[in-house]
Design a protein around this motif. Sequence first.
Motif, PDB file in Angstrom:
ATOM      1  N   ILE A  23      35.190  -3.477   8.298  1.00  0.00           N
ATOM      2  CA  ILE A  23      34.359  -4.286   9.182  1.00  0.00           C
ATOM      3  C   ILE A  23      34.460  -3.787  10.614  1.00  0.00           C
ATOM      4  N   LYS A  24      35.664  -3.407  11.021  1.00  0.00           N
ATOM      5  CA  LYS A  24      35.861  -2.846  12.358  1.00  0.00           C
ATOM      6  C   LYS A  24      35.055  -1.550  12.521  1.00  0.00           C
ATOM      7  N   LEU A  25      35.051  -0.721  11.489  1.00  0.00           N
ATOM      8  CA  LEU A  25      34.298   0.537  11.544  1.00  0.00           C
ATOM      9  C   LEU A  25      32.799   0.278  11.669  1.00  0.00           C
ATOM     10  N   ILE A  26      32.287  -0.672  10.903  1.00  0.00           N
ATOM     11  CA  ILE A  26      30.857  -0.990  10.979  1.00  0.00           C
ATOM     12  C   ILE A  26      30.481  -1.392  12.397  1.00  0.00           C
ATOM     13  N   ASN A  27      31.280  -2.281  12.989  1.00  0.00           N
ATOM     14  CA  ASN A  27      30.986  -2.734  14.347  1.00  0.00           C
ATOM     15  C   ASN A  27      31.142  -1.621  15.371  1.00  0.00           C
ATOM     16  N   SER A  28      32.111  -0.747  15.150  1.00  0.00           N
ATOM     17  CA  SER A  28      32.330   0.369  16.081  1.00  0.00           C
ATOM     18  C   SER A  28      31.183   1.369  16.017  1.00  0.00           C
ATOM     19  N   VAL A  29      30.709   1.649  14.816  1.00  0.00           N
ATOM     20  CA  VAL A  29      29.548   2.530  14.671  1.00  0.00           C
ATOM     21  C   VAL A  29      28.335   1.886  15.338  1.00  0.00           C
ATOM     22  N   GLY A  30      28.177   0.577  15.150  1.00  0.00           N
ATOM     23  CA  GLY A  30      27.068  -0.123  15.773  1.00  0.00           C
ATOM     24  C   GLY A  30      27.103  -0.046  17.291  1.00  0.00           C
ATOM     25  N   ASN A  31      28.300  -0.154  17.861  1.00  0.00           N
ATOM     26  CA  ASN A  31      28.437  -0.076  19.324  1.00  0.00           C
ATOM     27  C   ASN A  31      27.953   1.262  19.868  1.00  0.00           C
ATOM     28  N   VAL A  32      28.195   2.329  19.103  1.00  0.00           N
ATOM     29  CA  VAL A  32      27.762   3.664  19.534  1.00  0.00           C
ATOM     30  C   VAL A  32      26.272   3.863  19.294  1.00  0.00           C
ATOM     31  N   VAL A  33      25.830   3.560  18.082  1.00  0.00           N
ATOM     32  CA  VAL A  33      24.435   3.790  17.699  1.00  0.00           C
ATOM     33  C   VAL A  33      23.473   2.955  18.547  1.00  0.00           C
ATOM     34  N   ASN A  34      23.809   1.698  18.727  1.00  0.00           N
ATOM     35  CA  ASN A  34      22.885   0.791  19.415  1.00  0.00           C
ATOM     36  C   ASN A  34      22.759   1.071  20.909  1.00  0.00           C
ATOM     37  N   ARG A  35      23.676   1.861  21.455  1.00  0.00           N
ATOM     38  CA  ARG A  35      23.604   2.209  22.872  1.00  0.00           C
ATOM     39  C   ARG A  35      23.085   3.620  23.105  1.00  0.00           C
ATOM     40  N   ASP A  36      22.742   4.296  22.036  1.00  0.00           N
ATOM     41  CA  ASP A  36      22.277   5.684  22.143  1.00  0.00           C
ATOM     42  C   ASP A  36      20.769   5.696  22.394  1.00  0.00           C
ATOM     43  N   ALA A 149      37.098  10.526  12.111  1.00  0.00           N
ATOM     44  CA  ALA A 149      38.513  10.857  12.293  1.00  0.00           C
ATOM     45  C   ALA A 149      38.833  11.309  13.712  1.00  0.00           C
ATOM     46  N   SER A 150      37.841  11.835  14.420  1.00  0.00           N
ATOM     47  CA  SER A 150      38.078  12.368  15.761  1.00  0.00           C
ATOM     48  C   SER A 150      38.248  11.271  16.812  1.00  0.00           C
ATOM     49  N   GLY A 151      37.894  10.029  16.454  1.00  0.00           N
ATOM     50  CA  GLY A 151      37.949   8.946  17.428  1.00  0.00           C
ATOM     51  C   GLY A 151      36.635   8.722  18.143  1.00  0.00           C
ATOM     52  N   PHE A 152      35.586   9.380  17.687  1.00  0.00           N
ATOM     53  CA  PHE A 152      34.280   9.277  18.336  1.00  0.00           C
ATOM     54  C   PHE A 152      33.778   7.835  18.363  1.00  0.00           C
ATOM     55  N   PHE A 153      34.078   7.088  17.299  1.00  0.00           N
ATOM     56  CA  PHE A 153      33.619   5.709  17.210  1.00  0.00           C
ATOM     57  C   PHE A 153      34.690   4.695  17.610  1.00  0.00           C
ATOM     58  N   SER A 154      35.809   5.188  18.122  1.00  0.00           N
ATOM     59  CA  SER A 154      36.915   4.291  18.471  1.00  0.00           C
ATOM     60  C   SER A 154      37.479   4.613  19.852  1.00  0.00           C
ATOM     61  N   GLN A 155      36.585   5.009  20.735  1.00  0.00           N
ATOM     62  CA  GLN A 155      36.960   5.273  22.133  1.00  0.00           C
ATOM     63  C   GLN A 155      38.116   6.265  22.242  1.00  0.00           C
ATOM     64  N   GLY A 156      38.059   7.298  21.398  1.00  0.00           N
ATOM     65  CA  GLY A 156      39.048   8.362  21.455  1.00  0.00           C
ATOM     66  C   GLY A 156      40.307   8.117  20.646  1.00  0.00           C
ATOM     67  N   ASP A 157      40.444   6.949  20.047  1.00  0.00           N
ATOM     68  CA  ASP A 157      41.634   6.635  19.243  1.00  0.00           C
ATOM     69  C   ASP A 157      41.472   7.242  17.850  1.00  0.00           C
ATOM     70  N   ALA A 158      42.104   8.375  17.637  1.00  0.00           N
ATOM     71  CA  ALA A 158      41.964   9.090  16.370  1.00  0.00           C
ATOM     72  C   ALA A 158      42.789   8.470  15.247  1.00  0.00           C
ATOM     73  N   GLU A 159      43.625   7.494  15.567  1.00  0.00           N
ATOM     74  CA  GLU A 159      44.483   6.888  14.554  1.00  0.00           C
ATOM     75  C   GLU A 159      43.923   5.583  14.003  1.00  0.00           C
ATOM     76  N   LEU A 160      42.965   4.972  14.700  1.00  0.00           N
ATOM     77  CA  LEU A 160      42.494   3.654  14.305  1.00  0.00           C
ATOM     78  C   LEU A 160      41.963   3.634  12.873  1.00  0.00           C
TER      79      LEU A 160
END
Length: 240
Positions: A23-36, A149-160
């Motif tokens: 669920i966190k991933l879905i919302n994180s992807v949405g935050n990036v996509v919807n602002r592009d 995995a690179s953290g692109f969708f998690s503000q640079g956090d590659a571990e999230l």
Amino acid sequence: ITPRTFIFGGKAAPGYFMAKLIIKLINSVGNVVNRDPDVRGRLKVVFLKDYNVKLAQRIYPAADLSEQISTAGKEASGTGNMKFALNGALTIGTLDGANVEIREEVGEDNFFLFGLTTEEVYHKRAHGYRSQDYYHTNAELKLAIDRIASGFFSQGDAELFRPLIDDLLHQDQYFLFADYASYIACQDQVAAVYKDQEKWTRMSILNAARMGKFSSDRSIEDYCRDIWKVEPVNVELRQC
């Protein structure tokens, strides 16, 4: 591209770590996509929190495409796919659960089928399924996983999202990587058909018109005959 709004709805139990992370991933992807700005008006991701029946009543008639993508033989599809089809949404799905019956009723030409069959899933499991084989041979899939995995969708956090990535690369119990290419190809077919509004409308009408089998009356009749072994009782009403 064919414009799309992807609507996700669901819940996760408090202790279900992986579900909450999805669920966190879905919302994180949405935050990036919807602002592009490059995909504005073309692509949007929405997650409906606290999804329930009352909210679903608004979603079923609004949807054009119902995604019923459980792995064949792995998960039993619920009744959501029936409710979408009854409201005219076309289905993209696997041969799993009620999808099989829906496809039989509405017709193969009015159903977008993808993915492994149950027999193919069992065969791959028995002969040693390696999701990394798909990861290394499908450049598009590898790019998507590496981007997460690179953290692109998690503000640079590659571990999230590392637990999700590790699970997919080293286990993938739902054979997601194996179904990926088939799913993408089927989505391309969906996009092409949607551009032909006359054809899409015809398929939608046929979906709704052929879903009579899934009425509660028929289900109860089947239970009475096959499970409970009871017969109808004639009730005589007398007017006083």
